[in-house]
Scaffold this motif. Structure first.
Motif, PDB file in Angstrom:
ATOM      1  N   SER A  32      11.880  10.574  -6.727  1.00  0.00           N
ATOM      2  CA  SER A  32      11.903  10.814  -7.852  1.00  0.00           C
ATOM      3  C   SER A  32      10.664  11.393  -8.412  1.00  0.00           C
ATOM      4  N   LEU A  33       9.365  10.523  -8.046  1.00  0.00           N
ATOM      5  CA  LEU A  33       8.202  10.910  -8.046  1.00  0.00           C
ATOM      6  C   LEU A  33       7.492  12.247  -7.392  1.00  0.00           C
ATOM      7  N   PHE A  34       7.634  12.057  -5.950  1.00  0.00           N
ATOM      8  CA  PHE A  34       6.895  12.952  -5.313  1.00  0.00           C
ATOM      9  C   PHE A  34       7.926  14.031  -4.646  1.00  0.00           C
ATOM     10  N   SER A  35       9.096  13.827  -4.680  1.00  0.00           N
ATOM     11  CA  SER A  35      10.121  14.650  -4.128  1.00  0.00           C
ATOM     12  C   SER A  35       9.834  14.654  -2.366  1.00  0.00           C
ATOM     13  N   VAL A  36       9.808  13.347  -1.813  1.00  0.00           N
ATOM     14  CA  VAL A  36       9.619  12.938  -0.577  1.00  0.00           C
ATOM     15  C   VAL A  36      10.241  11.778   0.070  1.00  0.00           C
ATOM     16  N   LYS A  37      11.014  11.558   0.822  1.00  0.00           N
ATOM     17  CA  LYS A  37      11.371  10.587   1.528  1.00  0.00           C
ATOM     18  C   LYS A  37      10.370   9.423   1.372  1.00  0.00           C
ATOM     19  N   GLU A  38      10.664   7.989   1.570  1.00  0.00           N
ATOM     20  CA  GLU A  38       9.888   6.927   1.586  1.00  0.00           C
ATOM     21  C   GLU A  38       9.103   6.920   2.854  1.00  0.00           C
ATOM     22  N   GLU A  39       9.622   7.382   3.956  1.00  0.00           N
ATOM     23  CA  GLU A  39       8.991   7.448   5.493  1.00  0.00           C
ATOM     24  C   GLU A  39       7.895   8.438   5.013  1.00  0.00           C
ATOM     25  N   VAL A  40       7.875   9.624   4.471  1.00  0.00           N
ATOM     26  CA  VAL A  40       6.602  10.402   4.444  1.00  0.00           C
ATOM     27  C   VAL A  40       5.497   9.630   3.774  1.00  0.00           C
ATOM     28  N   LEU A  41       5.866   8.824   2.533  1.00  0.00           N
ATOM     29  CA  LEU A  41       4.799   7.984   1.890  1.00  0.00           C
ATOM     30  C   LEU A  41       4.421   6.968   2.791  1.00  0.00           C
ATOM     31  N   ALA A  42       4.927   6.467   3.814  1.00  0.00           N
ATOM     32  CA  ALA A  42       4.812   5.353   4.645  1.00  0.00           C
ATOM     33  C   ALA A  42       3.668   6.040   5.647  1.00  0.00           C
ATOM     34  N   GLY A  43       3.900   7.199   5.956  1.00  0.00           N
ATOM     35  CA  GLY A  43       2.865   7.827   7.086  1.00  0.00           C
ATOM     36  C   GLY A  43       1.740   8.190   6.340  1.00  0.00           C
ATOM     37  N   ALA A  44       1.799   8.861   4.978  1.00  0.00           N
ATOM     38  CA  ALA A  44       0.486   9.218   4.197  1.00  0.00           C
ATOM     39  C   ALA A  44      -0.231   7.810   4.057  1.00  0.00           C
ATOM     40  N   PHE A  45       0.370   6.806   3.775  1.00  0.00           N
ATOM     41  CA  PHE A  45      -0.477   5.511   3.725  1.00  0.00           C
ATOM     42  C   PHE A  45      -0.700   4.485   4.390  1.00  0.00           C
ATOM     43  N   PHE A  46      -0.398   5.051   5.925  1.00  0.00           N
ATOM     44  CA  PHE A  46      -0.806   4.062   6.972  1.00  0.00           C
ATOM     45  C   PHE A  46      -1.935   3.639   7.024  1.00  0.00           C
ATOM     46  N   ALA A  52      -3.192   1.454   4.615  1.00  0.00           N
ATOM     47  CA  ALA A  52      -3.642   1.136   3.475  1.00  0.00           C
ATOM     48  C   ALA A  52      -2.471   0.288   2.467  1.00  0.00           C
ATOM     49  N   GLN A  53      -1.716  -0.631   3.227  1.00  0.00           N
ATOM     50  CA  GLN A  53      -0.776  -1.333   2.564  1.00  0.00           C
ATOM     51  C   GLN A  53      -1.203  -2.307   1.413  1.00  0.00           C
ATOM     52  N   ASP A  54      -2.305  -2.780   1.537  1.00  0.00           N
ATOM     53  CA  ASP A  54      -2.559  -4.115   0.674  1.00  0.00           C
ATOM     54  C   ASP A  54      -3.579  -3.394  -0.599  1.00  0.00           C
ATOM     55  N   LYS A  55      -3.569  -2.031  -0.791  1.00  0.00           N
ATOM     56  CA  LYS A  55      -4.335  -1.441  -2.101  1.00  0.00           C
ATOM     57  C   LYS A  55      -3.005  -0.920  -2.909  1.00  0.00           C
ATOM     58  N   LEU A  56      -3.835  -0.614  -4.114  1.00  0.00           N
ATOM     59  CA  LEU A  56      -2.853  -0.430  -5.284  1.00  0.00           C
ATOM     60  C   LEU A  56      -3.310   1.014  -5.410  1.00  0.00           C
TER      61      LEU A  56
END
Length: 72
Positions: A33-47, A49-53
């Motif tokens: 809804s926010l970025f028009s991508v699946k959550e897997e894309v978000l996971a790849g983009a933020f590989f 950086a899991q502990d940040k906000l």
């Protein structure tokens, strides 16, 4: 904290202090809804950086950079 919550979250080193910040899990829940991508894309983009906000704008920028990156 939900994406509707407008309270400011703590800022970690190297992050700007503008706008509400969300965990990667919160952003993943709303990736389509926010970025028009699946959550897997978000996971790849933020590989790595899991502990940040992140703000929604920061996340959007990071996803765009990830999608435009060349693959060898």
């Amino acid at each position: 904290m939900t994406l509707e919550n407008q309270e400011k979250a703590p800022v970690h080193d190297g992050q700007e202090a503008s706008g509400p910040r969300y965990t990667l899990e919160e952003l993943k829940e709303h990736a389509e809804s926010l970025f028009s991508v699946k959550e897997e894309v978000l996971a790849g983009a933020f590989f790595g950086a899991q502990d940040k906000l992140f703000t929604v704008a920061e996340a959007h920028t990071k996803i765009e950079q990830f999608m435009k990156a060349k693959v060898d």
